[in-house]
Design a protein around this motif. Structure first.
Motif, PDB file in Angstrom:
ATOM      1  N   GLN A  63       0.875  -1.163   0.000  1.00 45.71           N
ATOM      2  CA  GLN A  63       0.000   0.000   0.000  1.00 45.71           C
ATOM      3  C   GLN A  63       0.920   1.223   0.000  1.00 45.71           C
ATOM      4  O   GLN A  63       1.612   1.476   0.975  1.00 45.71           O
ATOM      5  CB  GLN A  63      -0.916  -0.002   1.226  1.00 45.71           C
ATOM      6  N   SER A  64       0.933   1.949  -1.093  1.00 48.10           N
ATOM      7  CA  SER A  64       1.922   3.005  -1.294  1.00 48.10           C
ATOM      8  C   SER A  64       1.552   4.336  -0.663  1.00 48.10           C
ATOM      9  O   SER A  64       2.354   5.277  -0.692  1.00 48.10           O
ATOM     10  CB  SER A  64       2.151   3.204  -2.789  1.00 48.10           C
ATOM     11  N   GLN A  65       0.361   4.441  -0.116  1.00 47.46           N
ATOM     12  CA  GLN A  65      -0.106   5.714   0.460  1.00 47.46           C
ATOM     13  C   GLN A  65      -0.256   5.560   1.980  1.00 47.46           C
ATOM     14  O   GLN A  65      -1.267   5.076   2.446  1.00 47.46           O
ATOM     15  CB  GLN A  65      -1.456   6.108  -0.146  1.00 47.46           C
ATOM     16  N   PRO A  66       0.735   5.985   2.758  1.00 43.40           N
ATOM     17  CA  PRO A  66       0.624   5.827   4.213  1.00 43.40           C
ATOM     18  C   PRO A  66      -0.539   6.629   4.806  1.00 43.40           C
ATOM     19  O   PRO A  66      -1.185   6.176   5.744  1.00 43.40           O
ATOM     20  CB  PRO A  66       1.956   6.358   4.729  1.00 43.40           C
ATOM     21  N   PHE A  77      -6.667  -1.572   5.447  1.00 41.14           N
ATOM     22  CA  PHE A  77      -5.663  -2.581   5.119  1.00 41.14           C
ATOM     23  C   PHE A  77      -6.132  -3.413   3.936  1.00 41.14           C
ATOM     24  O   PHE A  77      -7.252  -3.926   3.923  1.00 41.14           O
ATOM     25  CB  PHE A  77      -5.420  -3.515   6.303  1.00 41.14           C
ATOM     26  N   CYS A  78      -5.257  -3.560   2.984  1.00 46.59           N
ATOM     27  CA  CYS A  78      -5.459  -4.478   1.879  1.00 46.59           C
ATOM     28  C   CYS A  78      -4.902  -5.832   2.312  1.00 46.59           C
ATOM     29  O   CYS A  78      -3.840  -5.888   2.950  1.00 46.59           O
ATOM     30  CB  CYS A  78      -4.718  -3.943   0.650  1.00 46.59           C
ATOM     31  N   ALA A  79      -5.589  -6.910   1.974  1.00 46.62           N
ATOM     32  CA  ALA A  79      -5.143  -8.244   2.388  1.00 46.62           C
ATOM     33  C   ALA A  79      -5.320  -9.232   1.249  1.00 46.62           C
ATOM     34  O   ALA A  79      -6.202  -9.082   0.407  1.00 46.62           O
ATOM     35  CB  ALA A  79      -5.905  -8.707   3.621  1.00 46.62           C
ATOM     36  N   PHE A  80      -4.495 -10.258   1.281  1.00 47.61           N
ATOM     37  CA  PHE A  80      -4.404 -11.228   0.196  1.00 47.61           C
ATOM     38  C   PHE A  80      -4.383 -12.616   0.796  1.00 47.61           C
ATOM     39  O   PHE A  80      -3.655 -12.865   1.763  1.00 47.61           O
ATOM     40  CB  PHE A  80      -3.102 -10.925  -0.555  1.00 47.61           C
ATOM     41  N   ALA A  81      -5.175 -13.529   0.264  1.00 43.39           N
ATOM     42  CA  ALA A  81      -5.222 -14.894   0.793  1.00 43.39           C
ATOM     43  C   ALA A  81      -5.038 -15.892  -0.332  1.00 43.39           C
ATOM     44  O   ALA A  81      -5.694 -15.796  -1.373  1.00 43.39           O
ATOM     45  CB  ALA A  81      -6.544 -15.139   1.497  1.00 43.39           C
ATOM     46  N   LEU A 106      -3.286 -15.483   5.226  1.00 38.67           N
ATOM     47  CA  LEU A 106      -3.810 -14.151   4.945  1.00 38.67           C
ATOM     48  C   LEU A 106      -2.709 -13.140   5.235  1.00 38.67           C
ATOM     49  O   LEU A 106      -2.242 -13.043   6.367  1.00 38.67           O
ATOM     50  CB  LEU A 106      -5.039 -13.898   5.817  1.00 38.67           C
ATOM     51  N   THR A 107      -2.300 -12.403   4.217  1.00 34.76           N
ATOM     52  CA  THR A 107      -1.205 -11.441   4.336  1.00 34.76           C
ATOM     53  C   THR A 107      -1.740 -10.032   4.167  1.00 34.76           C
ATOM     54  O   THR A 107      -2.502  -9.762   3.237  1.00 34.76           O
ATOM     55  CB  THR A 107      -0.129 -11.717   3.269  1.00 34.76           C
ATOM     56  N   PHE A 108      -1.308  -9.134   5.048  1.00 37.27           N
ATOM     57  CA  PHE A 108      -1.803  -7.756   5.040  1.00 37.27           C
ATOM     58  C   PHE A 108      -0.741  -6.776   4.548  1.00 37.27           C
ATOM     59  O   PHE A 108       0.459  -6.991   4.738  1.00 37.27           O
ATOM     60  CB  PHE A 108      -2.216  -7.337   6.453  1.00 37.27           C
ATOM     61  N   GLY A 109      -1.197  -5.686   3.960  1.00 36.12           N
ATOM     62  CA  GLY A 109      -0.325  -4.558   3.673  1.00 36.12           C
ATOM     63  C   GLY A 109      -0.115  -3.727   4.924  1.00 36.12           C
ATOM     64  O   GLY A 109      -0.661  -4.037   5.991  1.00 36.12           O
ATOM     65  N   LYS A 110       0.671  -2.646   4.795  1.00 36.80           N
ATOM     66  CA  LYS A 110       1.000  -1.834   5.962  1.00 36.80           C
ATOM     67  C   LYS A 110      -0.075  -0.826   6.322  1.00 36.80           C
ATOM     68  O   LYS A 110       0.007  -0.183   7.365  1.00 36.80           O
ATOM     69  CB  LYS A 110       2.337  -1.133   5.739  1.00 36.80           C
ATOM     70  N   GLY A 111      -1.054  -0.668   5.459  1.00 37.27           N
ATOM     71  CA  GLY A 111      -2.185   0.173   5.786  1.00 37.27           C
ATOM     72  C   GLY A 111      -2.091   1.579   5.236  1.00 37.27           C
ATOM     73  O   GLY A 111      -1.004   2.101   4.976  1.00 37.27           O
ATOM     74  N   THR A 112      -3.265   2.183   5.055  1.00 32.35           N
ATOM     75  CA  THR A 112      -3.394   3.594   4.678  1.00 32.35           C
ATOM     76  C   THR A 112      -4.302   4.257   5.698  1.00 32.35           C
ATOM     77  O   THR A 112      -5.423   3.795   5.933  1.00 32.35           O
ATOM     78  CB  THR A 112      -4.009   3.742   3.270  1.00 32.35           C
ATOM     79  N   LYS A 113      -3.807   5.318   6.304  1.00 35.79           N
ATOM     80  CA  LYS A 113      -4.617   6.052   7.279  1.00 35.79           C
ATOM     81  C   LYS A 113      -5.449   7.087   6.534  1.00 35.79           C
ATOM     82  O   LYS A 113      -4.914   8.015   5.943  1.00 35.79           O
ATOM     83  CB  LYS A 113      -3.719   6.734   8.300  1.00 35.79           C
TER      84      LYS A 113
END
Lengths: 117, 113
Positions: free
Chosen positions: A6-9, A91-95, A105-112
């Motif tokens: 996720q490229s946008q913190p 959070f974007c997640a991939f399974a 299930l793997t998560f991205g670092k998130g966008t606030k």
């Protein structure tokens, strides 16, 4: 290992406007699932929307929709008519199947996301 | 009400002590997960279990241990070998299958002093 980026913190949007959150992922598999989860200040994780990779049609849940580009491995979330209650970490997640009957299930670092009145 | 319960919400421990975080679910889910959340790091998988008496390491399993003696319970022990244990820990459960929604507990904030 799978990666989700996720490229946008942080992002902000005016109330009632539309915002798009970006997510890219990396996999060699053809069958997998993608999710967007929301974590408000209460820290309770809530599923927003889900997309199956084998479906070409983009998923939609009320004001939330995705733009799934399988070839580009991109899975963005669009929030229409933003509301103050949409303020949260997203959070974007991939399974995908990880062998021996297991799914990871793997998560991205998130966008606030902040919705501004 | 069906759900997943983590306890306690806040936990303080002295450095060098092992500590166990509780996670219980009454959703009849086969799969359970433990994640660690740090600022700017998202959720990182510690351990997961798809069935009773079986579990697999996630991406950051070092310094942690788990057990799955009952379908409803998946406790996480943070051992003294974990170099930086202070974090927010989330437990989740789901039906087995990559398409299924994961349900999360409220989390436990562990502070080691």
């Amino acid at each position: 290992a799978q990666t989700v980026t996720q490229s946008q913190p942080e992002m902000s949007v005016q109330e009632a406007e539309t915002v798009t959150l970006s997510c890219t992922y990396d996999t060699s598999e053809s069958n997998y699932y993608l999710f967007w989860y929301k974590q408000p200040p209460s820290r309770q994780m809530i599923l927003v929307i889900r997309q199956e990779a084998y479906k070409q049609q983009n998923a939609t849940e009320n004001r939330f929709s995705v733009n799934f580009q399988k070839a580009a491995k991109s899975f963005s979330l669009k929030i229409s008519d933003s509301q103050l209650g949409d303020t949260a970490m997203y959070f974007c997640a991939f399974a995908e199947y990880s062998g021996a009957g297991s799914y990871q299930l793997t998560f991205g670092k998130g966008t606030k996301l902040s919705v501004i009145p | 009400d069906g759900g997943i319960t983590q306890s306690p919400k806040y936990l303080f421990r002295k450095e060098g002590q092992n500590v166990t975080l509780s996670c219980e679910q009454n959703l009849n889910h086969d799969a359970m997960y433990w994640y660690r959340q740090d600022p700017g790091q998202g959720l990182r998988l510690i351990y997961y279990s798809q069935i009773v008496n079986d579990f697999q390491k996630g991406d950051i399993a070092e310094g942690y241990s788990v057990s799955r003696e009952k379908k409803e319970s998946f406790p996480l022990t943070v051992t003294s070998a974990q170099k930086n244990p202070t974090a927010f820990y989330l437990c989740a459960s789901s039906m087995v299958g990559a398409h299924t929604e994961a349900f999360f507990g409220q989390g436990t904030r562990l502070t080691v002093v």
